[in-house]
Scaffold this motif. Structure first.
Motif, PDB file in Angstrom:
ATOM      1  N   PHE A  67       0.816  -1.226   0.000  1.00 30.95           N
ATOM      2  CA  PHE A  67       0.000   0.000   0.000  1.00 30.95           C
ATOM      3  C   PHE A  67       0.843   1.266   0.000  1.00 30.95           C
ATOM      4  CE2 PHE A  67       0.889  -1.962   3.990  1.00 30.95           C
ATOM      5  CZ  PHE A  67       1.569  -0.945   4.641  1.00 30.95           C
ATOM      6  N   CYS A  68       2.170   1.125  -0.168  1.00 29.50           N
ATOM      7  CA  CYS A  68       3.071   2.270   0.034  1.00 29.50           C
ATOM      8  C   CYS A  68       3.641   2.773  -1.289  1.00 29.50           C
ATOM      9  CB  CYS A  68       4.204   1.861   0.966  1.00 29.50           C
ATOM     10  SG  CYS A  68       5.395   3.193   1.260  1.00 29.50           S
ATOM     11  N   MET A 126      10.488   8.306   9.449  1.00 27.84           N
ATOM     12  CA  MET A 126       9.281   7.763   8.819  1.00 27.84           C
ATOM     13  C   MET A 126       9.145   8.241   7.379  1.00 27.84           C
ATOM     14  SD  MET A 126       6.276   7.930  11.663  1.00 27.84           S
ATOM     15  CE  MET A 126       6.510   7.345  13.351  1.00 27.84           C
ATOM     16  N   GLY A 169      12.019   4.707   2.907  1.00 29.86           N
ATOM     17  CA  GLY A 169      12.996   3.680   3.262  1.00 29.86           C
ATOM     18  C   GLY A 169      12.749   3.002   4.591  1.00 29.86           C
ATOM     19  N   GLU A 170      13.494   1.910   4.798  1.00 29.72           N
ATOM     20  CA  GLU A 170      13.427   1.160   6.056  1.00 29.72           C
ATOM     21  C   GLU A 170      14.704   1.477   6.843  1.00 29.72           C
ATOM     22  OE1 GLU A 170      11.477  -0.719   8.063  1.00 29.72           O
ATOM     23  OE2 GLU A 170      13.298  -0.832   9.276  1.00 29.72           O
ATOM     24  N   SER A 213      10.822   4.304  12.999  1.00 33.51           N
ATOM     25  CA  SER A 213       9.698   3.450  12.616  1.00 33.51           C
ATOM     26  C   SER A 213      10.216   2.329  11.733  1.00 33.51           C
ATOM     27  CB  SER A 213       8.655   4.283  11.859  1.00 33.51           C
ATOM     28  OG  SER A 213       7.552   3.475  11.496  1.00 33.51           O
ATOM     29  N   THR A 214       9.811   1.096  12.044  1.00 29.66           N
ATOM     30  CA  THR A 214      10.287  -0.051  11.265  1.00 29.66           C
ATOM     31  C   THR A 214       9.116  -0.922  10.828  1.00 29.66           C
ATOM     32  OG1 THR A 214      11.675  -2.041  11.260  1.00 29.66           O
ATOM     33  CG2 THR A 214      10.694  -1.419  13.383  1.00 29.66           C
ATOM     34  N   SER A 237       5.383  -0.666  12.255  1.00 28.79           N
ATOM     35  CA  SER A 237       4.298  -0.638  11.274  1.00 28.79           C
ATOM     36  C   SER A 237       3.663  -2.018  11.223  1.00 28.79           C
ATOM     37  CB  SER A 237       4.862  -0.250   9.900  1.00 28.79           C
ATOM     38  OG  SER A 237       5.342   1.071   9.940  1.00 28.79           O
ATOM     39  N   HIS A 264      -0.072  -3.080  10.895  1.00 28.73           N
ATOM     40  CA  HIS A 264      -1.043  -3.116   9.791  1.00 28.73           C
ATOM     41  C   HIS A 264      -1.922  -4.358   9.702  1.00 28.73           C
ATOM     42  CE1 HIS A 264       1.080   0.427   8.759  1.00 28.73           C
ATOM     43  NE2 HIS A 264       2.068  -0.154   8.118  1.00 28.73           N
ATOM     44  N   PHE A 294      -5.592   5.521   5.392  1.00 30.47           N
ATOM     45  CA  PHE A 294      -4.818   5.251   4.165  1.00 30.47           C
ATOM     46  C   PHE A 294      -4.829   6.475   3.257  1.00 30.47           C
ATOM     47  CE2 PHE A 294      -5.142   3.887  -0.347  1.00 30.47           C
ATOM     48  CZ  PHE A 294      -3.838   3.444  -0.511  1.00 30.47           C
ATOM     49  N   ASN A 295      -3.669   6.837   2.784  1.00 32.45           N
ATOM     50  CA  ASN A 295      -3.560   7.933   1.823  1.00 32.45           C
ATOM     51  C   ASN A 295      -3.430   7.344   0.431  1.00 32.45           C
ATOM     52  OD1 ASN A 295      -3.434  10.208   3.724  1.00 32.45           O
ATOM     53  ND2 ASN A 295      -1.574   9.176   4.404  1.00 32.45           N
ATOM     54  N   CYS A 348       1.621  10.341   4.942  1.00 32.71           N
ATOM     55  CA  CYS A 348       2.271   9.031   5.157  1.00 32.71           C
ATOM     56  C   CYS A 348       2.122   8.151   3.930  1.00 32.71           C
ATOM     57  CB  CYS A 348       1.611   8.263   6.298  1.00 32.71           C
ATOM     58  SG  CYS A 348       1.654   9.094   7.849  1.00 32.71           S
ATOM     59  N   GLY A 349       3.205   7.566   3.531  1.00 32.59           N
ATOM     60  CA  GLY A 349       3.142   6.594   2.437  1.00 32.59           C
ATOM     61  C   GLY A 349       3.101   7.218   1.065  1.00 32.59           C
TER      62      GLY A 349
HETATM   63  N1  SAH Z   1       9.853   1.497   6.610  1.00 29.92           N
HETATM   64  C1  SAH Z   1       9.498   2.109   7.872  1.00 29.92           C
HETATM   65  C2  SAH Z   1       9.490   3.618   7.795  1.00 29.92           C
HETATM   66  C3  SAH Z   1       8.403   4.198   6.913  1.00 29.92           C
HETATM   67  S1  SAH Z   1       7.278   4.997   7.963  1.00 29.92           S
HETATM   68  C4  SAH Z   1       8.167   1.545   8.340  1.00 29.92           C
HETATM   69  O1  SAH Z   1       7.575   0.771   7.599  1.00 29.92           O
HETATM   70  O2  SAH Z   1       7.760   1.825   9.456  1.00 29.92           O
HETATM   71  C5  SAH Z   1       5.926   5.330   6.932  1.00 29.92           C
HETATM   72  C6  SAH Z   1       4.620   4.884   7.572  1.00 29.92           C
HETATM   73  O3  SAH Z   1       3.541   5.181   6.673  1.00 29.92           O
HETATM   74  C7  SAH Z   1       4.619   3.399   7.819  1.00 29.92           C
HETATM   75  O4  SAH Z   1       3.874   3.084   8.962  1.00 29.92           O
HETATM   76  C8  SAH Z   1       3.885   2.941   6.572  1.00 29.92           C
HETATM   77  O5  SAH Z   1       3.376   1.650   6.718  1.00 29.92           O
HETATM   78  C9  SAH Z   1       2.826   4.000   6.429  1.00 29.92           C
HETATM   79  N2  SAH Z   1       2.252   4.056   5.080  1.00 29.92           N
HETATM   80  C10 SAH Z   1       2.790   3.590   3.930  1.00 29.92           C
HETATM   81  N3  SAH Z   1       1.973   3.823   2.888  1.00 29.92           N
HETATM   82  C11 SAH Z   1       0.888   4.454   3.389  1.00 29.92           C
HETATM   83  C12 SAH Z   1      -0.283   4.992   2.795  1.00 29.92           C
HETATM   84  N4  SAH Z   1      -0.493   4.929   1.479  1.00 29.92           N
HETATM   85  N5  SAH Z   1      -1.179   5.589   3.619  1.00 29.92           N
HETATM   86  C13 SAH Z   1      -0.938   5.689   4.950  1.00 29.92           C
HETATM   87  N6  SAH Z   1       0.159   5.228   5.547  1.00 29.92           N
HETATM   88  C14 SAH Z   1       1.066   4.606   4.789  1.00 29.92           C
END
Ligand code: SAH
Length: 364
Positions: free
Chosen positions: A120-121, A164, A167-168, A199-200, A221, A223, A297-298, A341-342
């Motif tokens: 979803f990212c 956040m 990347g990871e 954030s991981t 994260s 989910h 969700f964005n 986010c994302g």
């Molecule tokens: N890789 C790390 C750091 C990224 S943080 C991690 O996964 O935590 C970015 C956050 O936004 C994470 O929680 C990710 O899952 C969330 N995210 C990713 N895509 C998104 C979306 N489309 N809408 C809302 N949140 C999202």
């Protein structure tokens, strides 16, 4: 013979002390350099008046301070700022600043793209190019601090940093940790470890190493509350399933600056928002002191997901609150400029095809 200049933004206090030792200088030079570069924002060696002339000449010749270069800066209607930063000829990353009444949160990237391929990212869709260097990570804070310092009326200053962005961060441990040490250094950005959050997606060995070497605030994260669903959404789960992840979170608490771990849960309509899953989540987290952050969700390109309705999110939240968890719903900020986010994409020159990335992520 001329060798490549040392980028002094790549070095935290310990690294700078080592560097100065190799050129026959005393360790306190590290503190002086950190104060100039990070506290004052001065990277012109000629202006570093408390260094000897000989040292200034030497640093001008063999060292540099190189931060990412600002390509564009956009401002959202809600005051959120998003920078596009060039890190090399082919690649740009994004960084976001979110001003709120009581704080200013800077969201920093750790990699160019991401290899984890969460379904979803938007960053995942870009592919993965490379890890960022320490200079490119702390350089983001440096760029934002200078911009905000010059606009104190319209924007707050940085009170919190969250890893956040793109990347990871735990896949880039060696570069991320010195950057976080500079964020926390009294002579640099002086943020307490409660104000630096990593954030991981759930890299278990990285969580353990962070606990030992640099225990900042941890966000995970999550989910999904079961392996079958999480395998789909966060493919890294196939390598580190929930039981192992939860055990690592519990171990982390021994050194954590907070009494609980924050779990992020993106709300995807019809995918992970069934109220039965809220109850399953409450059961999963029973053994781990937890705070839950629901993220609406964005929307991103190339994904069929929809955000859960407002009503479903509040029912989902209600179940978690009644089960005893502090549960917040993240306010969407900056979505008019794709800064939420994302949604961070930058410009990534991906090196690996998507299917190759999937297998790499699964075997890491
Ligand atoms: N890789 C790390 C750091 C990224 S943080 C991690 O996964 O935590 C970015 C956050 O936004 C994470 O929680 C990710 O899952 C969330 N995210 C990713 N895509 C998104 C979306 N489309 N809408 C809302 N949140 C999202």
């Amino acid at each position: 013979m001329t060798s490549a200049p040392v980028n002094l933004l790549d070095l935290d206090a310990a690294g700078l002390a080592r560097y100065f030792a190799t050129i026959g200088e005393r360790p306190f030079r590290a503190t002086q350099i950190i104060r100039w570069a990070h506290q004052q924002g001065v990277v012109d060696v000629a202006r570093m008046t408390n260094l000897s002339r000989a040292l200034r000449e030497r640093l001008s010749a063999e060292a540099e301070f190189r931060a990412p270069e600002v390509v564009t800066l956009q401002e959202s209607e809600d005051g959120t700022l998003k920078w596009l930063l060039r890190v090399d000829r082919g690649n740009c990353i994004e960084m976001v600043f979110i001003p709120e009444a009581e704080r200013g949160t800077l969201c920093v990237s750790s990699q160019v793209g991401c290899p984890l391929n969460c379904s979803f990212c938007a960053t995942a869709k870009q592919g993965f190019s490379r890890n960022l260097s320490t200079a490119e990570i702390i350089g983001q804070v440096w760029v934002a601090a200078r911009h905000l310092g010059q606009n104190p009326k319209t924007h707050r200053h940085i009170t919190n940093v969250v890893m956040m962005g793109m990347g990871e961060p735990l896949l880039n441990f060696e570069q991320v940790v010195p950057a976080m040490r500079l964020m926390m250094d009294d002579n640099a950005y002086n943020l307490g470890r409660r104000r630096v959050t990593l954030s991981t997606a759930g890299l278990v060995p990285g969580i353990d190493r962070l606990r030992e070497e640099c225990p900042v605030s941890l966000a995970v994260s999550l989910h999904a509350p079961n392996d079958a669903l999480r395998d789909e959404l966060v493919p890294l789960n196939r390598t580190y399933p929930l039981a192992e992840l939860m055990a690592a979170c519990n171990r982390y608490l021994a050194n954590s600056p907070h009494d609980q771990i924050t779990f992020e849960y993106v709300m995807l309509a019809g995918v992970n928002d069934d109220l039965a899953l809220a109850r399953q989540l409450a059961r999963l987290l029973r053994g781990v002191p937890a705070k839950i952050n629901l993220i609406p969700f964005n929307p991103i390109a190339d994904a069929d997901y929809q955000c859960s309705s407002h009503e479903v999110i509040s029912q989902f939240r209600e179940i978690l609150v009644r089960a005893g968890y502090v549960t917040t719903t993240r306010k969407t900020r900056g979505d008019d400029i794709d800064a939420a986010c994302g949604q961070l994409v930058g410009r990534v020159h991906a090196k690996a095809a998507r299917h190759r990335r999937e297998s790499a992520a699964a075997t890491r």
